[in-house]
Design an enzyme around this catalytic site. Sequence first.
Site, PDB file in Angstrom:
ATOM      1  N   GLU A   1      51.679  37.542  41.463  1.00 36.32           N
ATOM      2  CA  GLU A   1      51.872  36.338  40.665  1.00 36.32           C
ATOM      3  C   GLU A   1      50.608  35.948  39.891  1.00 36.32           C
ATOM      4  OE1 GLU A   1      54.737  35.246  40.169  1.00 36.32           O
ATOM      5  OE2 GLU A   1      55.825  36.207  41.824  1.00 36.32           O
TER       6      GLU A   1
ATOM      7  N   CYS B   1      57.202  29.482  48.162  1.00 37.61           N
ATOM      8  CA  CYS B   1      56.181  30.464  47.758  1.00 37.61           C
ATOM      9  C   CYS B   1      55.251  29.878  46.710  1.00 37.61           C
ATOM     10  CB  CYS B   1      56.847  31.728  47.222  1.00 37.61           C
ATOM     11  SG  CYS B   1      57.723  32.693  48.474  1.00 37.61           S
TER      12      CYS B   1
ATOM     13  N   HIS C   1      54.806  38.735  45.770  1.00 36.32           N
ATOM     14  CA  HIS C   1      56.200  38.712  46.182  1.00 36.32           C
ATOM     15  C   HIS C   1      56.667  40.138  46.493  1.00 36.32           C
ATOM     16  CE1 HIS C   1      57.316  34.537  44.628  1.00 36.32           C
ATOM     17  NE2 HIS C   1      57.876  34.639  45.820  1.00 36.32           N
TER      18      HIS C   1
END
Length: 205
Positions: A81, A144, A168
């Site tokens: 991310e 998350c 992820h």
Amino acid sequence: MSTKMILVTGFEPFGEEKINPSYEAVKLLPGQIGQWKLKKLELPVGFKESAKVLKKAVEVCTPDVLLCLGQAGGRNAITIERIAINIKDSRMADNFGIIPEDEKIIIDGPDGIFSNLPIKKMMKSVTDHNIPCFVSNTAGTYVCNTVLYHALYLCQNKYPGMRAGFVHVPFIYEQLTQTKSNYPGMRLTDIMEALEYMIEAIDDE
């Protein structure tokens, strides 16, 4: 070369799942990878609870790097991310029954905070070993994203020498029951190896 610490976190199972591949992969990691001594932590799937556990762990072990993992069932690759956004919004309850709608994670926090890890270098380290991986520009608005936001907020405001990021991971094959037979999956060992390659790619700054 001095040894430094990286705190690696994954989540407990949530919803109807019996396992969560994020922490299953973390558990398989060795105690040290190159220059990095690893500390492992399982986080609760709760908007408030995960932040409390994370902050306490950082306070106790003061890691140089904080790398958090979560499950993104439906994605066909491991995704690193780029950014966390200051919002909690979900149609699904967390493990504590909380369903936030358009709530800020930190009232006076910035709208978004970018990861300060070398995400493209980490991605290349994985893809060079033929494991699917790409950089993602959305960590969603579930727990998350909340964990990543809190981690990066800690970097900015309390631990300026710390770096943090979020990864992820897809479903593992063991999760692909009949109701999820059309979802992509990955071997747990491939996820674990990808994490090793990512950690190897993090420079000692």
